[in-house]
Structures are given as structure tokens and as C-alpha cells.
Design a protein around this motif. Structure first.
Motif, PDB file in Angstrom:
ATOM      1  N   GLN A   9      -6.794   9.216   8.401  1.00  0.00           N
ATOM      2  CA  GLN A   9      -7.074  10.625   8.552  1.00  0.00           C
ATOM      3  C   GLN A   9      -7.567  11.511   7.362  1.00  0.00           C
ATOM      4  O   GLN A   9      -8.276  12.445   7.664  1.00  0.00           O
ATOM      5  CB  GLN A   9      -5.652  11.280   9.483  1.00  0.00           C
ATOM      6  N   SER A  10      -7.205  10.846   6.253  1.00  0.00           N
ATOM      7  CA  SER A  10      -7.661  11.726   5.004  1.00  0.00           C
ATOM      8  C   SER A  10      -9.007  11.326   4.702  1.00  0.00           C
ATOM      9  O   SER A  10      -9.368  11.818   3.427  1.00  0.00           O
ATOM     10  CB  SER A  10      -6.454  11.468   4.066  1.00  0.00           C
ATOM     11  N   GLY A  11      -9.473  10.581   5.445  1.00  0.00           N
ATOM     12  CA  GLY A  11     -11.025  10.174   4.910  1.00  0.00           C
ATOM     13  C   GLY A  11     -11.183   8.607   4.343  1.00  0.00           C
ATOM     14  O   GLY A  11     -12.213   8.312   3.924  1.00  0.00           O
ATOM     15  N   LEU A  12     -10.181   7.877   4.186  1.00  0.00           N
ATOM     16  CA  LEU A  12     -10.223   6.653   3.427  1.00  0.00           C
ATOM     17  C   LEU A  12     -10.480   5.339   4.473  1.00  0.00           C
ATOM     18  O   LEU A  12      -9.862   5.841   5.583  1.00  0.00           O
ATOM     19  CB  LEU A  12      -8.972   6.357   2.652  1.00  0.00           C
ATOM     20  N   THR A  13     -11.007   4.480   4.193  1.00  0.00           N
ATOM     21  CA  THR A  13     -11.360   3.273   4.636  1.00  0.00           C
ATOM     22  C   THR A  13     -10.094   2.256   4.462  1.00  0.00           C
ATOM     23  O   THR A  13      -9.603   1.877   3.334  1.00  0.00           O
ATOM     24  CB  THR A  13     -12.362   2.624   4.490  1.00  0.00           C
ATOM     25  N   VAL A  14      -9.395   2.015   5.714  1.00  0.00           N
ATOM     26  CA  VAL A  14      -7.979   1.278   5.428  1.00  0.00           C
ATOM     27  C   VAL A  14      -8.186   0.030   6.533  1.00  0.00           C
ATOM     28  O   VAL A  14      -8.599   0.331   7.776  1.00  0.00           O
ATOM     29  CB  VAL A  14      -6.912   2.205   6.021  1.00  0.00           C
ATOM     30  N   GLU A  15      -7.733  -1.190   5.877  1.00  0.00           N
ATOM     31  CA  GLU A  15      -7.819  -2.261   6.949  1.00  0.00           C
ATOM     32  C   GLU A  15      -6.398  -2.919   6.739  1.00  0.00           C
ATOM     33  O   GLU A  15      -6.102  -3.153   5.566  1.00  0.00           O
ATOM     34  CB  GLU A  15      -9.073  -3.172   6.863  1.00  0.00           C
ATOM     35  N   ALA A  16      -5.913  -3.387   7.794  1.00  0.00           N
ATOM     36  CA  ALA A  16      -4.782  -4.125   7.902  1.00  0.00           C
ATOM     37  C   ALA A  16      -5.084  -5.770   7.105  1.00  0.00           C
ATOM     38  O   ALA A  16      -5.950  -6.290   7.448  1.00  0.00           O
ATOM     39  CB  ALA A  16      -4.029  -4.399   9.111  1.00  0.00           C
ATOM     40  N   VAL A  17      -4.134  -6.105   6.229  1.00  0.00           N
ATOM     41  CA  VAL A  17      -4.150  -7.558   5.586  1.00  0.00           C
ATOM     42  C   VAL A  17      -2.432  -8.123   5.979  1.00  0.00           C
ATOM     43  O   VAL A  17      -1.711  -7.372   6.044  1.00  0.00           O
ATOM     44  CB  VAL A  17      -4.679  -7.641   4.534  1.00  0.00           C
ATOM     45  N   GLU A  18      -2.576  -9.194   5.846  1.00  0.00           N
ATOM     46  CA  GLU A  18      -1.291 -10.296   6.106  1.00  0.00           C
ATOM     47  C   GLU A  18      -0.271  -9.014   6.172  1.00  0.00           C
ATOM     48  O   GLU A  18       0.289  -8.726   7.040  1.00  0.00           O
ATOM     49  CB  GLU A  18      -1.082 -11.408   5.036  1.00  0.00           C
ATOM     50  N   ASP A  19       0.295  -8.866   5.016  1.00  0.00           N
ATOM     51  CA  ASP A  19       1.910  -8.056   5.094  1.00  0.00           C
ATOM     52  C   ASP A  19       1.521  -6.404   4.613  1.00  0.00           C
ATOM     53  O   ASP A  19       2.476  -6.096   4.204  1.00  0.00           O
ATOM     54  CB  ASP A  19       2.859  -8.759   4.647  1.00  0.00           C
ATOM     55  N   GLY A  20       0.228  -6.263   4.508  1.00  0.00           N
ATOM     56  CA  GLY A  20       0.064  -4.834   3.790  1.00  0.00           C
ATOM     57  C   GLY A  20      -1.298  -4.421   4.169  1.00  0.00           C
ATOM     58  O   GLY A  20      -1.720  -4.549   5.437  1.00  0.00           O
ATOM     59  N   ALA A  21      -1.845  -3.369   3.538  1.00  0.00           N
ATOM     60  CA  ALA A  21      -3.272  -2.836   3.856  1.00  0.00           C
ATOM     61  C   ALA A  21      -3.969  -2.812   2.503  1.00  0.00           C
ATOM     62  O   ALA A  21      -3.519  -2.956   1.322  1.00  0.00           O
ATOM     63  CB  ALA A  21      -3.070  -1.548   4.181  1.00  0.00           C
ATOM     64  N   LEU A  22      -5.542  -2.968   2.765  1.00  0.00           N
ATOM     65  CA  LEU A  22      -6.490  -2.609   1.780  1.00  0.00           C
ATOM     66  C   LEU A  22      -6.977  -1.172   1.846  1.00  0.00           C
ATOM     67  O   LEU A  22      -7.523  -0.966   3.116  1.00  0.00           O
ATOM     68  CB  LEU A  22      -7.496  -3.571   1.745  1.00  0.00           C
ATOM     69  N   VAL A  23      -6.902  -0.461   0.940  1.00  0.00           N
ATOM     70  CA  VAL A  23      -7.320   1.095   1.071  1.00  0.00           C
ATOM     71  C   VAL A  23      -8.664   0.983   0.087  1.00  0.00           C
ATOM     72  O   VAL A  23      -8.791   0.707  -1.146  1.00  0.00           O
ATOM     73  CB  VAL A  23      -6.485   2.007   0.459  1.00  0.00           C
ATOM     74  N   GLN A  24      -9.751   1.346   0.595  1.00  0.00           N
ATOM     75  CA  GLN A  24     -11.034   1.532  -0.099  1.00  0.00           C
ATOM     76  C   GLN A  24     -11.393   2.826  -0.518  1.00  0.00           C
ATOM     77  O   GLN A  24     -11.455   3.844   0.337  1.00  0.00           O
ATOM     78  CB  GLN A  24     -12.171   0.692   0.744  1.00  0.00           C
ATOM     79  N   ARG A  25     -11.594   3.100  -1.788  1.00  0.00           N
ATOM     80  CA  ARG A  25     -11.837   4.435  -2.315  1.00  0.00           C
ATOM     81  C   ARG A  25     -13.234   4.199  -2.981  1.00  0.00           C
ATOM     82  O   ARG A  25     -13.123   3.620  -3.963  1.00  0.00           O
ATOM     83  CB  ARG A  25     -11.003   5.064  -3.354  1.00  0.00           C
ATOM     84  N   GLY A  26     -14.319   4.594  -2.508  1.00  0.00           N
ATOM     85  CA  GLY A  26     -15.557   4.220  -3.111  1.00  0.00           C
ATOM     86  C   GLY A  26     -15.800   2.723  -3.189  1.00  0.00           C
ATOM     87  O   GLY A  26     -15.556   1.882  -2.225  1.00  0.00           O
ATOM     88  N   GLU A  27     -15.829   1.968  -4.585  1.00  0.00           N
ATOM     89  CA  GLU A  27     -16.162   0.820  -4.636  1.00  0.00           C
ATOM     90  C   GLU A  27     -14.754   0.075  -4.930  1.00  0.00           C
ATOM     91  O   GLU A  27     -14.722  -1.187  -4.973  1.00  0.00           O
ATOM     92  CB  GLU A  27     -16.974   0.531  -5.893  1.00  0.00           C
ATOM     93  N   THR A  28     -13.736   0.707  -4.826  1.00  0.00           N
ATOM     94  CA  THR A  28     -12.470   0.302  -5.393  1.00  0.00           C
ATOM     95  C   THR A  28     -11.624  -0.150  -4.164  1.00  0.00           C
ATOM     96  O   THR A  28     -11.596   0.702  -3.242  1.00  0.00           O
ATOM     97  CB  THR A  28     -11.558   1.162  -6.531  1.00  0.00           C
ATOM     98  N   ARG A  29     -11.021  -1.181  -4.128  1.00  0.00           N
ATOM     99  CA  ARG A  29     -10.021  -1.424  -3.097  1.00  0.00           C
ATOM    100  C   ARG A  29      -8.547  -1.663  -3.515  1.00  0.00           C
ATOM    101  O   ARG A  29      -8.380  -2.532  -4.574  1.00  0.00           O
ATOM    102  CB  ARG A  29     -10.305  -2.939  -2.564  1.00  0.00           C
ATOM    103  N   VAL A  30      -7.821  -1.036  -3.298  1.00  0.00           N
ATOM    104  CA  VAL A  30      -6.195  -1.059  -3.700  1.00  0.00           C
ATOM    105  C   VAL A  30      -5.585  -1.694  -2.273  1.00  0.00           C
ATOM    106  O   VAL A  30      -5.471  -1.035  -1.434  1.00  0.00           O
ATOM    107  CB  VAL A  30      -5.744   0.384  -3.945  1.00  0.00           C
ATOM    108  N   ALA A  31      -4.692  -2.688  -2.723  1.00  0.00           N
ATOM    109  CA  ALA A  31      -3.832  -3.396  -1.889  1.00  0.00           C
ATOM    110  C   ALA A  31      -2.607  -2.531  -1.821  1.00  0.00           C
ATOM    111  O   ALA A  31      -1.932  -2.132  -2.994  1.00  0.00           O
ATOM    112  CB  ALA A  31      -3.603  -4.465  -2.157  1.00  0.00           C
ATOM    113  N   LEU A  32      -1.725  -2.303  -0.646  1.00  0.00           N
ATOM    114  CA  LEU A  32      -0.996  -1.229  -0.373  1.00  0.00           C
ATOM    115  C   LEU A  32       0.086  -2.113   0.313  1.00  0.00           C
ATOM    116  O   LEU A  32      -0.084  -2.783   1.417  1.00  0.00           O
ATOM    117  CB  LEU A  32      -1.405  -0.029   0.333  1.00  0.00           C
TER     118      LEU A  32
END
Length: 152
Positions: A17-40
Motif C-alpha cells: 500500500q505504500s507503493g513497494l513491490t512485495v512478493e512472498a518467498v518461502e518463510d519471508g518476503a522480498l521487497v523491491q525498491r528500485g533495483e534493490t531487493r531486500v529479504a524480510l
């Protein structure tokens, strides 16, 4: 559905909802900010609240014979970071024998404790995520392009 999974779903929804691209992965999520992907990753805190762990893969690898110089440089870089830290994780080679030198991946890591998942805390997470990604990326780029600190 476990409480941890529900917490992760709520966080993913808020970040989307804040405008980020987020996808579920095994036991967490990948959050994409521009070219960078942060695992959460999330886990419930036994004393209440939610612990959020952030991992930023920097696509930098170091062989073990370079560790003394790298560790000194990372220590200096970590002193200037407020929202995260640089860590080394061993990389498991696919076809390694006993003579193969160890290789380590350089990762940015951060941990944030949220009291609960109300709007203010989720906004704080979003800001922490943005600052963590920017701070770690800038520190590494400045070092790599500034002619010093970290050599592989």
C-alpha cells in the motif's frame, strides 16, 4: 494460519500500500525498491510485538585469503551505519573439495522491533527499510568507487 504468518501478511500488505513491490518467498518476503531487493523475515517476540529481520544481498563475494583486509574495512564502514550492519556469510560451493578456498558473501543486515502492527509502527518499518537500503548501498558504493576500504 500462524501468528507469524499473519504478521508477515499484514506487513506485506502495508508495504504494498505504500507503493513497494512485495512478493512472498518461502518463510519471508522480498521487497523491491528500485533495483534493490531486500529479504524480510518476521518472528513473534515472546515479550510482545514483532521482530523484523532485513537482509540485503550486495552481490559482493570475498575469498578467505582477503579476510583480514575486508574485515578491517567492514568494521570501519559499520561504524558509520545507523540502520544496519555489513556481515559476511559463508557461501557453500556446489563442487568443492578440501583445497577450495572459502568464499563469503557480503550482506547488509538489520533488525527492527515493532511494538505492534498499527499504522504508526508499519510506517516506521517502511522508513527503516528505506534508510537501511540507502545507507548500506551508499556506504558500499562509496567504498568501492572511492578507491580504498574494501578490496576483494
Amino acid at each position: 494460519m500462524t501468528a507469524q504468518h499473519t504478521d508477515l501478511q499484514r506487513i506485506m500488505t502495508a508495504l504494498r500500500q505504500s507503493g513497494l513491490t512485495v512478493e512472498a518467498v518461502e518463510d519471508g518476503a522480498l521487497v523491491q525498491r528500485g533495483e534493490t531487493r531486500v529479504a524480510l523475515f518476521t518472528e513473534a517476540d515472546l515479550q510482545g510485538g514483532v521482530i523484523v529481520r532485513l537482509h540485503l544481498d550486495l552481490d559482493l563475494y570475498v575469498e578467505e585469503d582477503s579476510l583480514p583486509d575486508i574485515l578491517m574495512g567492514m568494521n570501519l564502514m559499520n561504524q558509520g551505519l545507523d540502520y544496519g550492519a555489513l556481515n559476511l556469510d559463508p557461501v557453500e560451493p556446489e563442487n568443492a573439495d578440501d583445497d577450495t578456498p572459502l568464499t563469503f558473501a557480503v550482506l547488509g543486515r538489520s533488525v527492527l522491533w515493532l511494538r505492534d502492527l498499527n499504522a504508526a509502527e508499519l510506517e516506521r518499518l517502511s522508513e527503516h527499510l528505506a534508510r537501511f537500503e540507502a545507507e548500506v548501498t551508499e556506504a558500499v558504493e562509496r567504498t568501492l568507487h572511492g578507491g580504498g576500504g574494501m578490496r576483494a
